[in-house]
Design an enzyme around this catalytic site. Sequence first.
Site, PDB file in Angstrom:
ATOM      1  N   SER A  16      46.214  34.046  44.953  1.00  0.00           N
ATOM      2  CA  SER A  16      46.181  35.749  45.433  1.00  0.00           C
ATOM      3  C   SER A  16      46.563  35.501  46.766  1.00  0.00           C
ATOM      4  O   SER A  16      45.811  34.622  47.610  1.00  0.00           O
ATOM      5  CB  SER A  16      44.939  36.202  45.252  1.00  0.00           C
ATOM      6  OG  SER A  16      44.863  36.812  43.864  1.00  0.00           O
TER       7      SER A  16
ATOM      8  N   HIS B  17      42.172  41.687  48.949  1.00  0.00           N
ATOM      9  CA  HIS B  17      41.041  41.169  47.996  1.00  0.00           C
ATOM     10  C   HIS B  17      40.550  39.862  48.399  1.00  0.00           C
ATOM     11  O   HIS B  17      39.659  39.225  47.783  1.00  0.00           O
ATOM     12  CB  HIS B  17      41.102  41.542  46.526  1.00  0.00           C
ATOM     13  CG  HIS B  17      42.079  40.659  45.796  1.00  0.00           C
ATOM     14  ND1 HIS B  17      43.387  40.846  45.525  1.00  0.00           N
ATOM     15  CD2 HIS B  17      41.728  39.205  45.171  1.00  0.00           C
ATOM     16  CE1 HIS B  17      43.809  39.619  44.781  1.00  0.00           C
ATOM     17  NE2 HIS B  17      43.010  39.051  44.838  1.00  0.00           N
TER      18      HIS B  17
ATOM     19  N   ASP C 177      46.443  46.413  48.939  1.00  0.00           N
ATOM     20  CA  ASP C 177      45.848  45.091  48.708  1.00  0.00           C
ATOM     21  C   ASP C 177      46.498  43.912  49.652  1.00  0.00           C
ATOM     22  O   ASP C 177      47.041  42.850  49.185  1.00  0.00           O
ATOM     23  CB  ASP C 177      45.921  44.572  47.357  1.00  0.00           C
ATOM     24  CG  ASP C 177      44.986  43.345  47.016  1.00  0.00           C
ATOM     25  OD1 ASP C 177      44.305  42.981  47.837  1.00  0.00           O
ATOM     26  OD2 ASP C 177      45.266  42.708  45.771  1.00  0.00           O
TER      27      ASP C 177
END
Lengths: 564, 336
Positions: free
Chosen positions: A181, A68, A99
């Site tokens: 992230s 992402h 992911d």
Amino acid sequence: MRAVIVLLILLTGRHIAAQESLQQRQQERISVLQRISPSVVCVMDPKGAGGGSGVLISSDGFAVSNYHVTSGAGSFLKCGLNDGQVYDAVIVGIDPTGDVSLIQLLGRTDFPAATPGNSDLVRTGDEVLALGNPFLLASDFTPTVTCGIVSGTHRYQYPAGTFLEYTDCIQIDASINPGNSGGPLFDRLGNWIGINGRASFEKRGRVNSGAAYAISVNQVLLFVEHLKSGLIIDHGRTGFTAETSDNGEVVISQVSELSEAYRRGLRPGAILTTFADRPLSSANQLQNLIGVFPEGSRLPIQWIDDDGQHRGTIRLTPIHDFEAAPELPMERRQPRKPDGEEGTADEAETLPESITGLFEERRGYCNFHFNRLRTDEILRPLQTQPVPADAKSWRLQLNTTGDSEQQADAVIAITAETIGMRQGEQAWLQARKDPDPSEEPVGFPGLLTALGELSSFVLQREQGFDEVIAFGETTHLPLQQKCRVLISRNSLTKSRWYFAEDQPWPAAVDVEYAVSTDEARLVFRDWQTVNAVSFPRQIGVVDANSETITWLLADPLTRTGEAE
Amino acid sequence: MKNAMLLVTLISCLWFSPTSAAADEQMQENAQRVIVKLFGAGGGTLDSYGTGIVVSADGHVLTVASHLITTGGLTAVTADGSRFTATTQATSMQADAAIVKLNLAENQQLPFLDLATAADAVPGTPVLAFSNMFRVAAGSEPVSVVHGVIAATTPLNAVQGRWKFPLRTPVWILDAITNNSGAAGGLLTSQTGKPLGLIGREVRHEESRTWVNYAVPLKTLQPVVEELMQGKSTRLKNADETAAATLSDRQLTAQFGLTMMPSLLQRTPAYVDRVIAGSAAAEAGLQRGDLIVLIGDTVITDVREVGREMGAFRQGVKIPLTVDRSNQLINLQLTN
């Protein structure tokens, strides 16, 4: 006053040790951070809008991040390291379900890489360090460090739709915020144990709430060779469902009749005791375990039913049929700018010179250039091997007893359209293009089709197939050996070729040749070349039910022996 | 003086043992064994899950007095994954505590936390907070644990949505995010696993409106729990709430049938949100959507002033109100 001094002396005496260890601890932490910080990547959209974090895993610049994070950026990115430099990077492979993404930083051969630890050994309460790029704070790319403890292990976080699913992940209370992230989670010794990917955001909006989740490094490592192959790699499913019974057993509730598990005899009501060699105590745990393996993995299972104990292996089938990288759900998109303003990702992409030749678009792949590289790398050692002049010369006689004292008792003959076997009075003839399971020799289902595939491989290498692609690395069963994998396709036949390290010829092949039919699984030993014809002296046939190998002895059929 | 300062510094150093001395595993396990995951009714912003601590072998569970335990249909999952139905035995609004009884099988016994073993702690103490936050753990999976430090001991001055939060006893303010869905009712321990407190609810500080991470010392709860275990519920005493001479939102509704718009902004205009039919407010002619501009002679610029101004009138005295209704000023008399 005097009393205070006395008390002071008493206290300092008693607690000097505690203070020393505190300072020591601090010093340790500082030196660990100095060691690990260079491997932390600030991942940026090339248009300078938004980004996230990543971690270098090898000196040639491969770095892991979140899907992402990289998904909005296109095929190339800008990456900053804590040396203050900006490097061009190219997208290599993606795992949208888990992911995870893999990129390669360019321009150096001595990138500082993180050292992976073993995330299965992580325990609740362990101190952890999260490094990354929250809120894109550091203009010099020095990673932000947050410290916390492991709040829980083997956690499960639901997917968004059917992807971005976090299975068997590590829950931490270190601050994780937008921009973290894709960044690495380290244990207190500086071993890389996870990728910080998401958090429980609720009433606070998208800022730290003390509950964040890291993809375990063990899962990432199971996928990393697939990612290096430029794939859009998927996670898998088993073809059965299970639930936890009141007494903590995992009971099978449904089994698809088309599944390999069904063919092995698994039925509703059976108790699944192990999956991938791990004992099971809940259906959640099973779901967690399935989620850490790439699609296509062959894994052992054990179960108990009215007839007693059973074991077998099943291959995970893909959850999706990714033809292209999937769109992220709106709420999971990274803000393209730190202030949350969405940038325009639609502008036509102009690739920088540095990545010219490093990116190749192809339907169903992330970056086909890397797949080509990988395939070439696996096949390169074979270039020095002789290629026989014509297909007719690849004929074998087989000794199906496996006893070297015995004479060969079967003959294999191959043409472009057919492959045949004669054993005593019996003969089987199999079409190469559209194999029929009923035309396979008794006792060795799939043998003819698989040998046909083998002949194509030996005689023509990749030219013998419609397509040959690299498919990462896996542990071959029953060889229990780590192998790199090539997948070849010829009309409806799909073969997985397993290459052990330092051996030019394949160690095994698994051939899917008919729907709802067990794969033909052969293992090879003792490759030899006689008169420019290469063949495995020993061909093992793997029995799907027992996972045992029946060894056949093979010899090239000489002209004189060819009295037809 | 300098020495005294040094002394204070030194002492505070002692409490900051490094986090690397991660909780003793046995102690952690002991804490995990007595925690239950609670599941009940929820909806909207109200979560359908929470946390509790087993405080007796026969299944008494201590938790907060939240909507979860008052709505019925409560189930509890113990550390080994066993599921029990549960009934609320008694609640204390003042202590924001409740005792829930798990319906165990006959002669069944559970591992429990003896509240008599609860320790005291001072600001600076490193702590661990165990809870079912975000419902991350299911079945027999261990609940989440976060780490932090006790930052202060202070009376709690908090609001829950529009309501003044009734808990008044001194609480520990935590430098740890415990203000999360489902965390309330969890266990706060020292870093070596000594039981210390009951994790508090998702409330905001009355003035700053920031989320407050707090826990109630188990030592102060112990006498309350004893009463609750005997089935004695304690309701709020009026004196407690009227001490400040300000009527809470709750009291406005109870006494006048008047509910004002929640205070959401720096200055929220004093709009009437609801008027209960047949109430004093209805009799006075108040309507939903009225903007209260005057109470007596005082101009009202913020909904929070309503409770204070109304509380200033003695019982039995009519309260003169001026409201703005569709740009018309209307005078009303509210019977007190």
